[in-house]
Design an enzyme around this catalytic site. Sequence first.
Site, PDB file in Angstrom:
ATOM      1  N   ARG A 119      30.135  45.946  29.560  1.00 15.29           N
ATOM      2  CA  ARG A 119      29.449  44.751  30.044  1.00 15.29           C
ATOM      3  C   ARG A 119      27.973  44.914  29.739  1.00 15.29           C
ATOM      4  NH1 ARG A 119      32.453  43.904  35.942  1.00 15.29           N
ATOM      5  NH2 ARG A 119      34.548  43.862  35.050  1.00 15.29           N
ATOM      6  N   HIS A 138      46.987  44.939  37.226  1.00 14.69           N
ATOM      7  CA  HIS A 138      47.342  43.532  37.392  1.00 14.69           C
ATOM      8  C   HIS A 138      48.805  43.437  37.763  1.00 14.69           C
ATOM      9  CE1 HIS A 138      43.602  43.361  35.123  1.00 14.69           C
ATOM     10  NE2 HIS A 138      43.364  42.331  35.922  1.00 14.69           N
ATOM     11  N   CYS A 161      41.923  42.000  32.386  1.00 21.56           N
ATOM     12  CA  CYS A 161      42.945  41.015  32.731  1.00 21.56           C
ATOM     13  C   CYS A 161      43.490  40.227  31.544  1.00 21.56           C
ATOM     14  CB  CYS A 161      42.474  40.082  33.838  1.00 21.56           C
ATOM     15  SG  CYS A 161      40.743  40.129  34.221  1.00 21.56           S
ATOM     16  N   LYS A 213      39.623  36.896  47.585  1.00 21.61           N
ATOM     17  CA  LYS A 213      39.798  38.338  47.416  1.00 21.61           C
ATOM     18  C   LYS A 213      39.551  39.103  48.701  1.00 21.61           C
ATOM     19  CE  LYS A 213      35.045  38.934  45.845  1.00 21.61           C
ATOM     20  NZ  LYS A 213      34.124  39.662  44.986  1.00 21.61           N
ATOM     21  N   HIS A 220      44.734  40.906  40.910  1.00 23.43           N
ATOM     22  CA  HIS A 220      43.869  41.898  40.265  1.00 23.43           C
ATOM     23  C   HIS A 220      43.530  42.913  41.339  1.00 23.43           C
ATOM     24  CE1 HIS A 220      42.454  38.898  37.119  1.00 23.43           C
ATOM     25  NE2 HIS A 220      42.944  38.099  38.068  1.00 23.43           N
ATOM     26  N   GLN A 222      37.792  51.275  34.639  1.00 20.84           N
ATOM     27  CA  GLN A 222      38.259  50.913  35.966  1.00 20.84           C
ATOM     28  C   GLN A 222      39.647  51.486  36.172  1.00 20.84           C
ATOM     29  OE1 GLN A 222      38.124  46.625  35.888  1.00 20.84           O
ATOM     30  NE2 GLN A 222      36.332  46.595  37.206  1.00 20.84           N
ATOM     31  N   ASP A 239      42.221  49.983  36.894  1.00 20.71           N
ATOM     32  CA  ASP A 239      42.525  48.560  36.960  1.00 20.71           C
ATOM     33  C   ASP A 239      44.028  48.334  36.993  1.00 20.71           C
ATOM     34  OD1 ASP A 239      41.787  45.970  37.106  1.00 20.71           O
ATOM     35  OD2 ASP A 239      41.036  45.811  35.062  1.00 20.71           O
TER      36      ASP A 239
END
Length: 655
Positions: free
Chosen positions: A369, A391, A340, A470, A516, A387, A389
């Site tokens: 991570r 946005h 992000c 979420k 997200h 991911q 991912d």
Amino acid sequence: MPDIATAPLRLTLPDGAVREVPPGTLPREVVLSIGERLLNAAVAVSVDGVVQDLRTPLRHGGAFRVHTDKDPESLPVLRHSAAHILATAVRRVRPDAHIGFGPAIDEGFYYDFEVATPFTPEDLAAFEAEMRKIMAEKLPFERAEVSREVAKTVFADDPLKLERIDDLGLDEIISTYTDGPFVDLCRGPHVPHTGWLKHVKLQSVAAAYWRGDSNRQSLQRIYGTAFWKKDELEQHLHRIEEAKKRDHRRLGKELDLFLFHPFSPGAAFWTERGTSMINSLHSYLREMQRDGYQEIKTPLLYNKALWEISGHWGKYKENMFLVLDNETGEHDISLKPMNCPSHHLMFAAKKHSYRELPLRYSTYDVLHRNELSGALSGLTRVRQFQQDDCHIYLMETQIADEVHRLVEMILGYYRTFGLTARLKFATRPEQRIGSDEMWDNAEAALRGALESTGLPFELKVGDGAFYGPKIDFDVMDSIGRAWQLGTIQLDYAAPDRFDLTYTGEDNTAHRPVVIHRAISGSFERFMGILIEHFAGAFPVWLAPEQIRVVPIVDDYATEARAAVTRMRAAGLRATCDDRNETLNYRIRESELMKVPYTAVVGKREAADGTLAVRVRGADGKKQEILSVDDFLTRVLEEVRTRALPDLSFLPEPTD
RNA sequence: GCUGACGUAGCUCAAUUGGCAGAGCACCUGAUUUGUAAUCAGGCGGUUGCGAGUUCGAUUCUCGCCGUCAGCUCCA
């Protein structure tokens, strides 16, 4: 002893009949009044859905139900009693053991003990043997309600229980249950006597912190399970064995998809086959996102200044891999744990018009991570992952449409794999940033969008991210296990922190909202789930090797290779196994590798330009003789439609 | 991270009380030319995860490290 009101309790039986009994009446008396045979079969009762045993005095009226071993409510009671029997056994064999908690859990039960030396597997066997004796002794579970003072005397030698007693609220009833020599502080409910337990299995022993707190002492936790019927227990144990056979760590090795190396714990090495699968997933996602998404790539390493803006430096530093900056000598650079912040930088780098919104950035960048070493596990818990991912920057008025569209997209994606999802709506957590007003807006917007889809969802109060509410997608795989994969998170905080703006119709700057979203969670974990879901027998479009062509003897290798060439030209992943091995050997290997189609070329096929096509897992029964063209057409159609395999043909994985 | 168990050939596993480290598969070579789940024979392959220690001698016992696995509140 708390006061018991004197007004009679009204109990409504399932058939609508009403019984009035004085408060404090034991349920067994009520059950007996219904029928003697029912009493013999009764495990427990429930009043308005609250399960209690037959010897706990009734304190409330309401819908009264009797539970026998046929009812799902009874199994936790049985298992809770099993936990007590375990503790009884442990105390007999190891009198020095202090007792902790011993509840029933989803799949069985556990009991925690504080002992000077840890238990061994041999101890476990001894405990189980002792449990059998106790079960044979048919010791009644006696309930007693005691005062705090008495409770403290009874458990004077059990510090863990004393601590628990001190935590109990003043208005709570303190009860104990006794079976033979063993007394436990316990709320119940329990089965009438230890003889009700027949089919018990102790499964494992491991350490567990007292109350889950890593600062407290470590206890020995014994896990076990219990069932009413022998075949239920056996089936359960069998299911565990089957699950082991489709364990993605095992299949990953057998099917040559990925491996791990001690030099990079928590990071997968993807083989050609595994990489092929991930690429197929990527292509599918790209296809879905062809319309309206911008795929971008951003750096992996960032100065801590970025993480200070995003808030990660304060809240997430423990989980980030810090990198030494040679010039400053400080660890003030970090590998990104999330995409992000970098997307926000990308957004902020240009002026944006309201006409561009929703602006959707998608990426497949690598994230790191720093998970605890003990938390790592196969592909499901890793330190490095990608991911799918995305946005999305949009106006508040666009949230409902966008979320609606996302939910459909995500569910459609899961459907392709035969996975079904449950939706969860998670609201503001205690630890959060942003004002209450912001949260009110965010929750209302997301919830409204979710409701507009008309899909059922579960409310998870306080489970939201620290920056916004979420929607989580819990996916059920083919063997009924749930995995949290996709997520749609609303974020009102990041646009402020990053000072993101767009120019509105009114020619002034406005704050966008950020969504997200991830669909698979991470490709690593999704691969792990797919491997287990399909037990390695992937749909054709996903299979790393779609067709294996096997010439019966060398003489037809030319025709076989020509067929492979045509398949590859058509975009299929085909190989030719013309090794000097028997046909049976090569067929077997193709089946073990779960190649969807094995095409055999012998004298007849070579002469006719056909293939003898063997379908994976069908035991040779579904063989068809097809022209190369017809076969190609069929396979290409399966790939195009991303057809699911016929899982009923799934063979038992071979040892 | 913590607790425990485990780590032997590429893979799956053996190896009495501490006494020359083995098998099957895979791989290589040769023979075999195969019609739907393992053809036969031979060969290669290990400083037993890494590093110390005890011992005449360590895969085996002790300690440290690395890794893997299970677990680390589904509240008495």
